[in-house]
Motif scaffolding. Structure first.
Motif, PDB file in Angstrom:
ATOM      1  N   ALA A   1       0.820  -1.229   0.202  1.00  0.00           N
ATOM      2  CA  ALA A   1       0.082   0.079  -0.016  1.00  0.00           C
ATOM      3  C   ALA A   1       0.742   1.345   0.136  1.00  0.00           C
ATOM      4  N   TYR A   2       1.979   1.157   0.140  1.00  0.00           N
ATOM      5  CA  TYR A   2       3.059   2.412  -0.144  1.00  0.00           C
ATOM      6  C   TYR A   2       3.421   2.779  -1.583  1.00  0.00           C
ATOM      7  N   ASP A   3       2.226   3.547  -1.947  1.00  0.00           N
ATOM      8  CA  ASP A   3       2.271   4.047  -3.434  1.00  0.00           C
ATOM      9  C   ASP A   3       2.686   5.475  -3.482  1.00  0.00           C
ATOM     10  N   GLU A   4       2.849   6.052  -4.670  1.00  0.00           N
ATOM     11  CA  GLU A   4       3.233   7.286  -4.817  1.00  0.00           C
ATOM     12  C   GLU A   4       2.397   8.372  -3.931  1.00  0.00           C
TER      13      GLU A   4
ATOM     14  N   VAL B   1       0.516   5.075   9.968  1.00  0.00           N
ATOM     15  CA  VAL B   1      -0.133   4.710   8.783  1.00  0.00           C
ATOM     16  C   VAL B   1      -0.440   3.237   8.880  1.00  0.00           C
ATOM     17  N   VAL B   2      -1.668   3.111   8.855  1.00  0.00           N
ATOM     18  CA  VAL B   2      -2.267   1.513   9.138  1.00  0.00           C
ATOM     19  C   VAL B   2      -2.311   1.040   7.543  1.00  0.00           C
ATOM     20  N   HIS B   3      -1.674  -0.217   7.544  1.00  0.00           N
ATOM     21  CA  HIS B   3      -1.665  -1.030   6.078  1.00  0.00           C
ATOM     22  C   HIS B   3      -2.871  -2.205   5.958  1.00  0.00           C
TER      23      HIS B   3
ATOM     24  N   PHE C   1      -6.205   6.282   1.612  1.00  0.00           N
ATOM     25  CA  PHE C   1      -5.324   6.392   0.251  1.00  0.00           C
ATOM     26  C   PHE C   1      -5.962   5.274  -0.566  1.00  0.00           C
ATOM     27  N   ALA C   2      -5.852   5.545  -1.939  1.00  0.00           N
ATOM     28  CA  ALA C   2      -6.552   4.731  -2.601  1.00  0.00           C
ATOM     29  C   ALA C   2      -6.024   3.157  -2.783  1.00  0.00           C
TER      30      ALA C   2
ATOM     31  N   TYR D   1      -3.854   7.225   7.099  1.00  0.00           N
ATOM     32  CA  TYR D   1      -3.076   7.553   8.087  1.00  0.00           C
ATOM     33  C   TYR D   1      -4.004   8.330   9.294  1.00  0.00           C
ATOM     34  N   LEU D   2      -3.533   8.160  10.305  1.00  0.00           N
ATOM     35  CA  LEU D   2      -4.008   8.535  11.702  1.00  0.00           C
ATOM     36  C   LEU D   2      -3.193   9.387  12.507  1.00  0.00           C
ATOM     37  N   ARG D   3      -3.424  10.513  12.872  1.00  0.00           N
ATOM     38  CA  ARG D   3      -2.676  11.321  13.902  1.00  0.00           C
ATOM     39  C   ARG D   3      -3.329  11.531  15.039  1.00  0.00           C
ATOM     40  N   TYR D   4      -2.997  10.956  16.298  1.00  0.00           N
ATOM     41  CA  TYR D   4      -3.587  11.092  17.463  1.00  0.00           C
ATOM     42  C   TYR D   4      -2.565  11.943  18.354  1.00  0.00           C
TER      43      TYR D   4
END
Length: 189
Positions: free
Chosen positions: A30-33, A148-150, A177-178, A183-186
């Motif tokens: 899932a780590y894309d552009e 970043v949850v994958h 993301f597609a 992404y989560l910021r806590y």
């Protein structure tokens, strides 16, 4: 006052390291552009990266040889930044920190990072380094999590939050993301 954040990639079942190789081979799917470009936003306020020994060895081994002619613009920008910025590696077993602009911290984390938080500057970020994150959690030093949850389940490894962790968190930002990552910021309440 500066804040300390933990910036981690995490599986859907809560692991940040598989324990194999560098431990985050599962991020490739899932780590894309799109996510790569957004990572620049995630890191824009960070001016002091911090690594545990294992992550430091992997990151310095890779990024100290970058950028190359094959680097993407995003990789090139990150390589230029990470090779120039001051960095800290926390380790009691590492003999030296040879990656340019890196300082070795061997102990007294509460004192050392408490002092750094009082100084002028941007955000201090622990990159990956789950064992170090656990130590900082025990000391109450983490102010924020950037995760970043994958979309992958690996069934075991090192969790971001060890058993017994008790935290109240406030959602500050999120984005999907597609390719399936989120992404989560806590903030730590």
């Amino acid at each position: 006052m500066r804040k300390i954040v933990a910036f981690d990639h995490m599986t859907l079942d809560g692991y940040v390291s598989s324990g194999k190789g560098m431990g985050f081979e599962w991020t490739n799917r899932a780590y894309d552009e799109e996510l790569s470009a957004y990572a620049q936003h995630i890191q824009e306020d960070i001016d002091l990266p911090v690594y545990g020994r294992e992550t430091y060895l992997g990151m310095s081994g890779y990024w100290s040889t970058q950028p190359t002619a094959d680097s993407t613009p995003t990789e090139r920008a990150h390589a230029e930044w990470v090779n120039a910025v001051d960095k800290i590696v926390v380790s009691t077993t590492l003999g030296s920190a040879d990656w340019n602009n890196t300082r070795l911290v061997r102990g007294n984390l509460a004192e050392e990072f408490g002092r750094l938080k009082e100084q002028q500057g941007g955000t201090i970020a622990i990159y990956a380094s789950p064992k170090l994150v656990h130590s900082f959690l025990d000391l109450g030093l983490i102010d924020e999590f950037r995760i970043v949850v994958h979309p992958v389940v690996i069934g075991g490894g090192t969790p971001l939050f060890p058993a017994g962790t008790d935290l109240a968190l406030t959602l500050e930002e999120s984005r999907s993301f597609a390719a399936g990552a989120t992404y989560l910021r806590y903030g730590v309440a």
